[in-house]
Design an enzyme around this catalytic site. Sequence first.
Site, PDB file in Angstrom:
ATOM      1  N   LEU B 394       0.771  -1.224   0.087  1.00 37.96           N
ATOM      2  CA  LEU B 394      -0.073  -0.003   0.098  1.00 37.96           C
ATOM      3  C   LEU B 394       0.932   0.956  -0.017  1.00 37.96           C
ATOM      4  CD1 LEU B 394      -2.348  -1.546   2.866  1.00 37.96           C
ATOM      5  CD2 LEU B 394      -2.613  -1.636   0.293  1.00 37.96           C
ATOM      6  N   ASP B 395       0.804   1.792  -1.073  1.00 37.42           N
ATOM      7  CA  ASP B 395       1.815   3.032  -1.382  1.00 37.42           C
ATOM      8  C   ASP B 395       1.454   4.250  -0.559  1.00 37.42           C
ATOM      9  OD1 ASP B 395       3.752   2.162  -2.763  1.00 37.42           O
ATOM     10  OD2 ASP B 395       3.164   3.579  -4.538  1.00 37.42           O
ATOM     11  N   GLU B 420       2.953   1.787   3.673  1.00 37.95           N
ATOM     12  CA  GLU B 420       4.141   2.680   3.730  1.00 37.95           C
ATOM     13  C   GLU B 420       3.618   3.729   4.460  1.00 37.95           C
ATOM     14  OE1 GLU B 420       5.385   4.102   0.198  1.00 37.95           O
ATOM     15  OE2 GLU B 420       7.332   5.002   1.272  1.00 37.95           O
ATOM     16  N   LYS B 483      16.662  -2.143  23.231  1.00 38.88           N
ATOM     17  CA  LYS B 483      16.084  -2.966  22.195  1.00 38.88           C
ATOM     18  C   LYS B 483      16.362  -2.231  20.803  1.00 38.88           C
ATOM     19  CE  LYS B 483      14.252  -6.049  24.924  1.00 38.88           C
ATOM     20  NZ  LYS B 483      15.140  -6.933  25.142  1.00 38.88           N
ATOM     21  N   ASP B 503      10.643   4.876  -4.069  1.00 37.72           N
ATOM     22  CA  ASP B 503      10.617   6.288  -3.747  1.00 37.72           C
ATOM     23  C   ASP B 503      11.834   6.962  -3.102  1.00 37.72           C
ATOM     24  OD1 ASP B 503       7.874   6.888  -4.846  1.00 37.72           O
ATOM     25  OD2 ASP B 503       7.299   5.634  -3.045  1.00 37.72           O
TER      26      ASP B 503
END
Lengths: 537, 616
Positions: B394-395, B420, B483, B503
């Site tokens: 999913l852009d 994204e 972490k 991109d």
Amino acid sequence: MEVSVIGNPQTKKIYRAELTYRELGFRLGSQNISGDSRNRVSFLTHQSSKWKEIKIRSSPRSVRCEAIVSDQAPFLKPTPNSRSLESVKLFVGLPLDTVSDCNNVNHLKAITAGLKALKLLGVEGIELPIFWGVVEKEAPGKYEWSGYLAVAEIVKKVGLKLHASLSFHGSKHPEISLPDWVAKIGEAEQGIYFTDRYGKQYKDCLSFAVDDVPVLDGKTPMEVYGSFCESFKSAFSDYMGNTITGITLGLGPDGELRYPSHQHETKVSGAGEFQCYDKHMLSALKHYAESTGNPLWGLGGPHDAPAYDQQPHSTPFFSDGGSWESQYGDFFLTWYSSLLTSHADRVLSVASSAFKGTGVSLCGKLPLLHQWNKLRSQPSELTAGFYSSGGHDRYEAIAEIFAKNSCRMIVPGMDLSDEHQSPASLSSPESLLAHIKTSCKRQGVVVSGQNSAASVPGGFERIVENLKDESVGVDLFTYQRMGAVFFSPEHFHAFTVFVRNMNQFELSSYDQAVEGDKAKTMSIGSGTTGAASLQTA
Amino acid sequence: AEGKIYVRLKKVKENDWELSVGCSLPGKWILHWGVSYVGDTGSEWDQPPEDMRPPGSLAIKDYAIETPLEKLSEGDSFHEVTINLNLESSVAALNFVLKDEETGAWYQHKGRDFKVPLLDDVPDDGNLIGAKKGFELLSLEYLGALGKLSNIIVKQGKSSSGSTKERKGLEEFYEEMPISKHVSGDNSVSVTARKCPETSKNIVSIETDLPGDVTVHWGVCKNGSKKWEIPAEPYPEETFLFKNKALRTRLQRKDSGDGSFGLFSLDEKLEGLCFVLKLNENTWLNNRGEDFYVPFLTSTSLPVETEAAQVSGKTPKTNQEVSESGFTDEIITEIRNLAIDISSHKNQKTNVKEVHINILQEIEKLAAEAYSIFRSTTPTFTPEKEVGYDGWRLDFVRGFWGGYVKDYMDASKPYFAVGEYWDSLSYTYGEMDYNQDAHRQRIVDWINATSGAAGAFDVTTKGILHAALQKCEYWRLSDPKGKPPGVVGWWPSRAVTFIENHDTGSTQGHWRFPGGKEMQGYAYILTHPGTPAVFFDHIYSDYRSEIASLLSLRNRQKLHCRSEVNIVKSERDVYAAIIDEKVAMKIGPGHYEPPSGSQNWSVAVEGRDYKVWETS
């Protein structure tokens, strides 16, 4: 166990709100709350007045700890002796291909959204590159302004100012060439373009030597540029002086006043080459040599200058004591640079007579040729046409021309700092910029700023420093340029911070609001009571 | 309505403990919960053992359980759920959030889960001082975001240094936290009407923070009557004609997911806009039984306030057929004039801040819109492909509410989906902040909104790698708890780690990974938890064989998205970690060798400024 109950989808706004807050640091335990006026305890980032009951408490157990909530968008600390940036007007350039060569507006929706965003952000205006090759594409005197007019209308509606850049050059990326009919003439008749010593033509700009030669269907380029300016003036008459506040005249390759000394698209490594080998240049040189009594010097350009990809010192011309310092060098460079100066004078005169009385300020752009400028010879500047005999200020003559035509000077590269230059390039953008500014100041020329084409580390900080510089008041800055990279999240965020750093007024009115709110809502604050209650932690 | 949430840990008899969570407010309360097991990292949840799940529990994917709270008694608004704790299992903590299904609101703990520790937290091996500190900070502050804080007495297990499995520190406790149910009196609808000075059109903006889909059922008025008429086109997006009598426009969700808005541009000759809001098939909102009516100005110069006052401050009643009346009855709809013109707002001091926030949201929205168009029209010459998965990419989902993604995913059931969510990391004076929790939280929130249906690109990790590699600041690669500092440190199974995509890199280059250091990036993501994605361009680059070696190492050693990472060094010039106790890696110019103890380490892959070992 710490518990907070955040119970409404509304709270997500908190993340948005963070954008607007300044750095917050508060410490618990043995540390004191830093309560100076810059710090706003502001993680109670609510936006509705209904959230006023928020309180902070801490448990009786005492452990030294710290919480630094850092803001996403810090404002620069005001330095006492720098000038305020309020007076600096900020412009943003539209994409070069805003209008296609079929006169369509490209990415119309994106531009509209983008302009609104910039307006809300407090940007003053927009720079629109207008290409000769788009407007007067098909035939001489046949102008098609519709695409650009549409853009001007959008800019006006959004309430921004417009700065038009009349571009008499072409572009490689995106590809925009000179008008078709000009290209046709160029094919038929050699010599209207700049040409290097290998005979390679630079087809994105006409040679300075044809300025007053009727090579374009019986007209000189200056006449053609003049008609172009007149046509622009009448087509945009409704916008002149209100929406359109400035016009930049294209003075050479990429609009900058210079010779196209770097023709290679590859990485700039050398100092560039002289571009004096088209028919008209050579004949002018010959004529000049004969008139100064040195006919043998007029047969061609310097024979010992380095090639494009060679280091400046690899051949004798630019070396210390090399040809550039010789009598011949002075002869050649004086002539070469005089053509640049007179070209600037011609174009600016044409424009200033065309736009007289329109209330629009005229501008011309210089390059910032900082590569190799730590060498005594300053070879990049020499090949591009900046020279002054006897070690005099090589920008003075140009600044004088700008002053004479009441023209502002646009200087790019205000984002460049010396520390980010590769040591091998012997480059100092900062000192060159200072030099040009001083020349302008001496001649009373107003300087406008631009950044360099590619974004560089620390660029925004450097721009702000440059704009704060009191010695030469830069009152207009154009940021180049809108497009996908510009709006990509990391970049746009940095730009937002930059704009807000410049916009002192918004900041102060905003502070008051925060202050007022704080008084109503906070149980801790900069006061001692708040600190004490936290320190029981 | 204000009330409280309480949490009670009670010992029924030896080794038989129960945890109750209750709420004093009416509502359709659901406990959304999971557990952490001993040794779990990050904020990831796991399914609790079967015998801990109360009847009526529903499993949500593989990481959570939803259990409804039951009414304690009829006529009483108290709801409660009790969980019998299985102390034989290795459950280390119980995590939950409270959800009110009526309103869709989530009740969290400072934007994070409530966490009830069932074990003493034993420091790992002494190198987690920072983590310890951070932990205690959390246990110190009480932050009631919505209500006044009552005095809460904390009873927590005293720290002991015993073995991790012992539960001797477990003590009974009872805690209450105030909550206020925000649906009551807090949703609002803002209507702004103004004239566009250029086109003279009437621009009406309707904005609301009502959760869920909101449809405006509307018409226009002319010729002095309040009869609904259908205006001429164009209409806003998602507008449908309803029985030739009215138009229905579904408001667009705001980026933040908490409400929706719509813009209506109407002809200058019209006199007004009338509307009611439709929340679902049975729920309508109107103005005390009347339609909302927004009169337009006849002269462009008059201020709009006076006219708008006509509809301000009214409490709409809902249609009485409504079944969910508990919710809608209480809604106070506050109509206020929110002029868009910035300058007029400068005079209204009280509103300045709110306006600022609105403006900033608007700027962000517009910029995101501009970006999504610009980047799709910028020519790309390289085919884009994430290697190794069948599924959705999913852009640029920022501005795309996670809830939609969930619906989409539920409908299409891909094997793998990733979104994204790209926004900026935090910087101070141009310097990237060490703590990027806010950034990763936004990505985690987005994943949460999809109910875990989609993973998300770990933009945080990419950003931190940029700073760490570029400026030789490898200390950034360990968060205060020791972490990984990106999404992968909190929710590894949903984090898709990457160093470049079409991109950020390639021909577009909007945010390029530091040049020449790509293999260090791969040495990191291909050995660490999360689901790594290799950039197509890199596979066809000189890095091909090195990437292949790292990939086969990952497969050979069966490293996976939940592998455990133990950071052993994060210093200026070197970062080193041991993953699942069988792969060791270091990046950076500094020196590191895995300990030559019981394990036998051999070099598996090696390159410029990185080295990876495996046990043999």
